[in-house]
Design a protein around this motif. Structure first.
Motif, PDB file in Angstrom:
ATOM      1  N   LYS A  95     -38.170 -56.367 -85.938  1.00 20.65           N
ATOM      2  CA  LYS A  95     -39.587 -56.576 -86.270  1.00 20.65           C
ATOM      3  C   LYS A  95     -39.790 -57.738 -87.223  1.00 20.65           C
ATOM      4  N   LYS A 109     -45.692 -44.300 -86.587  1.00 17.66           N
ATOM      5  CA  LYS A 109     -44.591 -43.823 -87.413  1.00 17.66           C
ATOM      6  C   LYS A 109     -45.096 -42.821 -88.451  1.00 17.66           C
ATOM      7  N   GLU A 163     -36.275 -56.239 -82.253  1.00 11.44           N
ATOM      8  CA  GLU A 163     -35.806 -54.940 -82.759  1.00 11.44           C
ATOM      9  C   GLU A 163     -35.952 -54.835 -84.267  1.00 11.44           C
ATOM     10  N   GLU A 198     -47.791 -49.634 -84.582  1.00 15.53           N
ATOM     11  CA  GLU A 198     -46.466 -49.030 -84.751  1.00 15.53           C
ATOM     12  C   GLU A 198     -46.357 -48.290 -86.068  1.00 15.53           C
TER      13      GLU A 198
END
Lengths: 193, 436
Positions: A74, A133, A72, A129
């Motif tokens: 990262k 984002k 979570e 990711e």
């Protein structure tokens, strides 16, 4: 690949010793070892390794709980070493998005590909990711600017291009993003309602 | 305060892929509670149709049972930043209402609302900031908190002495992601002790923020393998943890604590507000210092804010006035600790101060002497039992907080005190066993 830095966690000292020997021989560097979940978490936070190898069964906070937090936040990909492959354990491993799930006892022939693939997949996941984002933020910003443009067109009775230009100009003059200008316009409009 | 429509909120929840929503509320004792619902329940929750047993906010379970309905405040909708994006978890803070839709008398959030409306009807709007101390403690290998502090650092020390810095930075970033205005964070005086300051905001926001703050700090600490404790005085020989409230009173754009014509640049209103706080200080202490342990923080030392008085520089007075003037002028309540119910604390301080302003009470002189020199009557109550008695006898505060809530509170707290009194403590054995 440059020497990857690994944190190794398991309650069993013999298993740890064996794996450490394997990893060192394969050219990885072990930057920290721990025997329980809480220490593992602290170690991972302070050492910021490239990969975490952790036993699933640990005293206190178990290995998969640690893996979930590491995922979570990262921090790094996680390779889990488990004594069983019960349904419960597998479910938790899925939730924690572990990079690889290996059964104990661990063979060198299994460990090397698991680590190498985890490391390379992780790079890709992180860059994807970040891209998602960025795109999401751009999309939200565009929606907000569109809405603000609509307000300007209606209240000032101007065309779409002119409305866009005014937001852009205001953004440059006051050195804030167009999104912030647009948000201010929408907020002001809400006051009038 | 931002208003967000029901449809907007549902859309946001859908866009951000929210799977669970926590409905959060605070019980009489200040404990932050929550009920988790799935995303499918969200429309029902927004209509205020989720109900529960009233004992959950009254702080004690007895044989009477009554339903309360949770009415979420959509403006408090926020997604927990530490949870994964695939399956996000969000929260909303709720008011507790009766089956008829009236405010439940034990709901401290609505009692704060009532007090704010009262203040507003007299033309005053308060603003609050809060500096909250906490200890970062080690967990043992079973994941239970220990009394071992996380570092050996001191006041505002830098890393590497300050090992909590990582955790504290993560806390601040998380709070900012959740829309908090955090103005400073630093290492406090004692080893392992930290402070984070939440910037001034309107009173209801600040109370919501304080409640959320404690929960976020504990969660993030745990994710760093640490325990964050808001216990007022966990160590006999280290400083206690406080919750300083910076408060100011506004009339439109004007901070009414300022008046350049008056001595010290402070208005008569500022003096009267302080006088009101001091008049009700004993009773307020039952709310702002709610634990048996709270009073161990108020015993003699150079930092204990235990004198019922005010000053500019004395650290032993419950109220201090910092040097800033103009619109930054404020009064700092130094006595509250982080175990207090933030809604009731802010309500009580506001009500007491306002009485001072409305009745134009004259404040006492500033107190410059330390705690050692102060006469007994000038000190805050020495233990929970004494402050509860003072609270019980303060009709004005009872009225401000509502008698139903006060009864619930007194009932729980008296029991807590009796449980403490019924125990023989280690100190007594060490001190007396061999001698007598």
């Amino acid at each position: 690949m440059a020497e990857s830095r690994i944190v190794l966690v398991d309650a069993d000292p013999i298993l740890r010793k064996n794996i450490k020997t394997m990893l060192t021989k394969l050219g990885y560097s072990i930057v920290g070892e721990a025997v329980d979940g809480v220490s593992a978490l602290k170690l991972v936070r302070s050492r910021q390794p490239d990969l975490l190898v952790i036993g699933a069964e640990l005293p206190g906070m178990d290995g998969l709980e640690v893996a979930a937090i590491v995922h979570e936040d990262k921090i790094a990909p996680v390779v889990v070493l488990a004594g069983s492959h019960s349904q419960v354990l597998l479910e938790k491993a899925k939730v924690a998005r572990v990079a690889a799930f290996l059964m104990k006892p661990v063979e060198e022939a299994d460990l090397l590909p698991a680590i190498e693939i985890s490391l390379s997949n992780y790079q890709e996941i992180v860059s994807l990711e970040n891209k998602i984002k960025e795109m999401q933020e751009a999309l939200t910003a565009r929606k907000i600017v569109e809405q603000a443009k609509g307000i300007l067109m209606e209240t000032l009775n101007i065309g779409e291009n002119e409305a866009f230009k005014r937001i852009q100009k205001q953004s440059m003059n006051s050195r804030v993003t167009m999104r912030q200008v647009a948000e201010a316009i929408i907020l002001t409009q809400n006051f009038r309602k | 305060m931002s208003y967000i429509s029901e449809d907007d909120l549902l859309e946001r929840a859908r866009e951000d892929n929210v799977q669970f929503i926590r409905l959060q509320f605070t019980d009489v004792l200040g404990v932050f509670k929550n009920i988790a619902i799935t995303k499918d329940e969200l429309p029902r929750a927004l209509k205020g149709e989720i109900f529960f047993d009233s004992s959950v906010i009254e702080g004690s379970v007895d044989n009477r049972i009554e339903d309360i309905y949770l009415k979420p405040d959509p403006s408090t909708f926020v997604i927990f930043p530490w949870r994964p994006r695939e399956g996000a978890v969000a929260r909303m803070i709720c008011d507790a209402v009766t089956s008829h839709g009236d405010p439940h008398p034990a709901c401290s959030r609505q009692i704060l609302g009532k007090n704010l409306r009262m203040a507003e009807s007299s033309g005053y709007v308060p603003r609050f900031g809060a500096g909250i101390d906490f200890y970062l403690l080690q967990l043992n290998d079973q994941g239970k908190p220990t009394l071992v502090t996380h570092d050996e650092a001191g006041y505002c020390d830098l890393s590497p002495a300050d090992l909590g810095e990582n955790a504290r930075r993560d806390m601040v970033i998380t709070l900012q992601d959740m829309g908090f205005d955090v103005s400073a964070s630093y290492h406090e005086i004692s080893p392992g002790q930290n402070q984070i300051f939440l910037k001034e905001d309107d009173a209801l926001h600040m109370a919501d923020n304080i409640a959320t703050f404690k929960f976020v700090v504990r969660t993030i600490a745990q994710r760093h393998g640490l325990h964050a404790s808001f216990m007022p005085k966990p160590f006999s020989f280290f400083n206690g943890s406080g919750m300083h409230l910076n408060l100011s009173l506004w009339n439109g754009q004007q901070n009414i604590f300022v008046d350049p014509e008056e001595p010290f640049g402070l208005s008569k209103n500022a003096g009267s507000f302080i006088a009101g706080l001091i008049r009700h200080a004993d009773a307020i202490t039952a709310i702002t210092n709610p634990l048996v342990n709270s009073y161990k923080r108020l015993v003699s030392n150079e930092l204990a804010p235990a004198i019922k008085g005010w000053s500019f520089q004395n650290r032993n007075t419950m109220i201090r006035i910092p040097d800033q003037r103009d619109n930054d002028a404020q009064v700092i309540m130094r006595s509250p600790d982080p175990a207090a119910n933030p809604y009731l604390t802010i309500s009580a301080c506001l009500a007491a101060g306002l009485e001072g302003v409305l009745k134009e009470i004259t404040p006492p002189q500033a107190v410059e002497e330390g705690l050692e020199m102060a006469p007994v009557l000038q000190k805050l109550p020495g233990n929970l039992s004494d402050s509860l008695t003072m609270f019980e006898n303060d009709g004005y505060l009872h009225n401000a907080l509502g008698s139903y809530l006060c009864d619930c509170y007194l009932n729980c707290k008296r029991k807590e005190w009796n449980r403490y009194q019924a125990q023989v403590h280690q100190w007594e054995l060490d001190e007396y066993l061999a001698c007598y």
